[in-house]
Design a protein around this motif. Sequence first.
Motif, mmCIF file in Angstrom:
data_model
loop_
_atom_site.group_PDB
_atom_site.id
_atom_site.type_symbol
_atom_site.label_atom_id
_atom_site.label_comp_id
_atom_site.label_asym_id
_atom_site.label_seq_id
_atom_site.Cartn_x
_atom_site.Cartn_y
_atom_site.Cartn_z
ATOM 1 N N ILE A 1 6.836 7.714 -4.099
ATOM 2 C CA ILE A 1 5.685 6.815 -4.049
ATOM 3 C C ILE A 1 6.222 5.392 -4.059
ATOM 4 N N THR A 2 5.911 4.634 -3.008
ATOM 5 C CA THR A 2 6.495 3.306 -2.828
ATOM 6 C C THR A 2 5.406 2.251 -2.724
ATOM 7 N N THR A 3 5.611 1.175 -3.412
ATOM 8 C CA THR A 3 4.684 0.053 -3.335
ATOM 9 C C THR A 3 4.668 -0.528 -1.923
ATOM 10 N N PHE A 4 3.460 -0.918 -1.422
ATOM 11 C CA PHE A 4 3.396 -1.641 -0.149
ATOM 12 C C PHE A 4 4.496 -2.688 -0.144
ATOM 13 N N ARG A 5 5.230 -2.747 0.955
ATOM 14 C CA ARG A 5 6.296 -3.739 0.940
ATOM 15 C C ARG A 5 6.586 -4.252 2.331
ATOM 16 N N SER A 6 7.316 -5.353 2.342
ATOM 17 C CA SER A 6 7.830 -5.924 3.585
ATOM 18 C C SER A 6 9.254 -6.320 3.292
ATOM 19 N N GLU A 7 10.190 -5.634 3.951
ATOM 20 C CA GLU A 7 11.589 -5.929 3.666
ATOM 21 C C GLU A 7 12.240 -6.501 4.913
ATOM 22 N N ALA A 8 13.161 -7.415 4.709
ATOM 23 C CA ALA A 8 13.838 -8.053 5.838
ATOM 24 C C ALA A 8 15.267 -8.380 5.437
ATOM 25 N N TYR A 9 16.150 -8.424 6.427
ATOM 26 C CA TYR A 9 17.529 -8.846 6.198
ATOM 27 C C TYR A 9 17.626 -10.334 6.517
ATOM 28 N N GLY B 1 6.157 -3.273 16.032
ATOM 29 C CA GLY B 1 6.200 -4.610 16.608
ATOM 30 C C GLY B 1 7.212 -4.618 17.740
ATOM 31 N N THR B 2 7.862 -5.738 17.982
ATOM 32 C CA THR B 2 8.918 -5.764 18.992
ATOM 33 C C THR B 2 10.165 -5.073 18.438
ATOM 34 N N PRO B 3 10.964 -4.432 19.288
ATOM 35 C CA PRO B 3 12.209 -3.818 18.794
ATOM 36 C C PRO B 3 13.117 -4.837 18.122
ATOM 37 N N GLN B 4 13.127 -6.065 18.649
ATOM 38 C CA GLN B 4 13.986 -7.097 18.067
ATOM 39 C C GLN B 4 13.571 -7.405 16.631
ATOM 40 N N GLU B 5 12.261 -7.440 16.403
ATOM 41 C CA GLU B 5 11.762 -7.684 15.055
ATOM 42 C C GLU B 5 12.135 -6.530 14.118
ATOM 43 N N SER B 6 11.944 -5.305 14.592
ATOM 44 C CA SER B 6 12.233 -4.130 13.769
ATOM 45 C C SER B 6 13.710 -4.040 13.436
ATOM 46 N N PHE B 7 14.568 -4.197 14.453
ATOM 47 C CA PHE B 7 16.007 -4.061 14.230
ATOM 48 C C PHE B 7 16.572 -5.262 13.480
ATOM 49 N N GLY B 8 15.909 -6.424 13.590
ATOM 50 C CA GLY B 8 16.327 -7.564 12.793
ATOM 51 C C GLY B 8 16.066 -7.341 11.332
ATOM 52 N N ASP B 9 14.948 -6.629 11.018
ATOM 53 C CA ASP B 9 14.654 -6.302 9.621
ATOM 54 C C ASP B 9 15.687 -5.347 9.054
ATOM 55 N N VAL C 1 13.636 -7.191 -0.756
ATOM 56 C CA VAL C 1 12.380 -6.463 -0.893
ATOM 57 C C VAL C 1 11.275 -7.404 -1.346
ATOM 58 N N ARG C 2 10.185 -7.402 -0.584
ATOM 59 C CA ARG C 2 8.988 -8.147 -0.965
ATOM 60 C C ARG C 2 7.827 -7.171 -0.985
ATOM 61 N N PHE C 3 7.103 -7.129 -2.090
ATOM 62 C CA PHE C 3 5.944 -6.252 -2.179
ATOM 63 C C PHE C 3 4.804 -6.817 -1.337
ATOM 64 N N GLY C 4 4.080 -5.910 -0.663
ATOM 65 C CA GLY C 4 2.927 -6.306 0.117
ATOM 66 C C GLY C 4 1.640 -5.977 -0.620
ATOM 67 N N ASP C 5 0.520 -6.226 0.067
ATOM 68 C CA ASP C 5 -0.760 -5.987 -0.609
ATOM 69 C C ASP C 5 -1.759 -5.217 0.249
ATOM 70 N N ASN C 6 -1.311 -4.704 1.435
ATOM 71 C CA ASN C 6 -2.255 -3.929 2.247
ATOM 72 C C ASN C 6 -1.526 -2.923 3.112
ATOM 73 N N LEU C 7 -2.236 -1.884 3.507
ATOM 74 C CA LEU C 7 -1.652 -0.773 4.247
ATOM 75 C C LEU C 7 -1.175 -1.185 5.632
ATOM 76 N N GLU D 1 14.332 -0.506 -7.421
ATOM 77 C CA GLU D 1 14.553 -1.857 -6.892
ATOM 78 C C GLU D 1 13.932 -2.024 -5.509
ATOM 79 N N PHE D 2 13.652 -0.906 -4.832
ATOM 80 C CA PHE D 2 12.972 -0.952 -3.543
ATOM 81 C C PHE D 2 11.491 -0.607 -3.679
ATOM 82 N N GLY D 3 11.003 -0.530 -4.914
ATOM 83 C CA GLY D 3 9.603 -0.248 -5.150
ATOM 84 C C GLY D 3 9.251 1.226 -5.134
ATOM 85 N N THR D 4 10.252 2.103 -5.228
ATOM 86 C CA THR D 4 10.027 3.546 -5.096
ATOM 87 C C THR D 4 10.205 4.260 -6.431
#
Length: 484
Positions: free
Chosen positions: A107-115, A172-180, A124-130, A92-95
């Motif tokens: 092995i995990t699909t490129f992704r962008s996850e956020a809360y 990125g910014t710590p706020q962005e990382s910890f918000g995710d 979980v949102r799959f991404g398309d680039n490294l 469910e997390f692409g792994t």
Amino acid sequence: MSKTSNAADRRGLTDAQRNAVAELMRVSPIADELGRRFTKAGYELHLVGGSVRDALLGRLGDDLDFTTDAHPDDILRVLKGWAESTWETGREFGTIGAQRHGMRLEITTFRSEAYDGVTRNPVVRFGDNLLDDLRRRDFTVNAMAVSLPDHRFTDPYGGLDDLAARRIRTPGTPQESFGDDPLRMLRAARFAAQLRFTVDPDVVAAMTSMAADLDRITVERIRDEFTKLLSGADPVAGLRLLVDTGLAVRFLPELPGLKLAIDEHAQHKDVYEHTLTVVSNAVRLEGGAEADFVLRMAALMHDIGKPATKAVGPDNRVSFHHHEVVGARMTKLRMKELRYPKDVTSDVVKLVALHLRFYGYGRGEWTDSAVRRYVADAGDLLPRLHKLTRSDCTTRNRRKAAQLASDYDTLEARIAQIQADEDLARVRPDLDGNAIMELLGVPPGPIVGRAWRHLKEIRLEHGPLDRDEAEAELLRWARDEGVI
């Protein structure tokens, strides 16, 4: 802009570190094998995260992490016929997990996850680039990649610089990382403990201002991250960071609460500082290749009952009577809330309850019976109790410290002598349940249990009895109790 490993010469890394990734490829050909399979199937594959970091630190284990533009079903198709086994627990997390030649691969699909700021689980949102995948990772030292099979090194956020400086920053910014993912705040403290890295001031500031966001994380994830922190090479560094940022109060309020209690010996700034010293001592004494979580947790919790039992006498001396009893109860409740296994909780609670027992020994008050009870009550935890008790001696008075160490040496020698005579590690009544039932002519039931406990008390008080003595004592007890 991507940075290559050629820039390492001007970053203070050693030759061993600069060559770590190349060495990884040499000793782990399965990574290149896997890379070729993904390339042939039309997909990218990159070694990422902790695997790259640990390779550069010279501490790579048997687990490898990869990321790819392939989705889970595609990953499974590439692995078919190559992996010895696969598993989909992280699907469910692409792994997708796999094993080959003793190596565990994730092995995990490129992704962008956020809360979303409300729920406790990531979306979980799959991404398309490294590069986008690396940006969503927790820290720069985990945002480096080695592409396979061409071994191209990608470091868009300066992770190599931070690795050389032993520094924790966010891509990125710590706020962005910890918000995710707010758990990353706790993970920063864990890396401080585990890797002995320094956390960047901007990251510390964000951890402090966003500490309440940790409440969005499930208790199981918090527990697992905290366990890794306490099991790190320098747990005190991580514990201090948890307290200083206000994170500890979100899930372990007893720890910062220790700052309210002044140590009765007036030899430490406060009980909080004393506790951190005890944890450090326990780490030093534990021995073995692996961290002893039970011992470390007992060291951390041994005095948490002090604030609740603090009293000031007529002579202005501070006391904490029965704080070990109160502390054991508090430890049980806290570990239950953190959902630790019952056996782990039971062991820690017992050590907290017993940690003061030794302090009457030096006054010459202990009989052989008291020694037997000390060993019997500790049971299998006796080696840990020895280490915890020695760790708890933090006085700066060298003569007093030497006397306490000598007293405990004497106690251990006395235990060894009685152990040699009586097998203290397995104190049991001199008659078992079957013998009790036969002698008294009773069936299984409460009477047998009461008789067994009585004979054990006699065994602890007087040492082993021979068969005739044990039977006579049982019959005497049975007559007194009206059983016969």
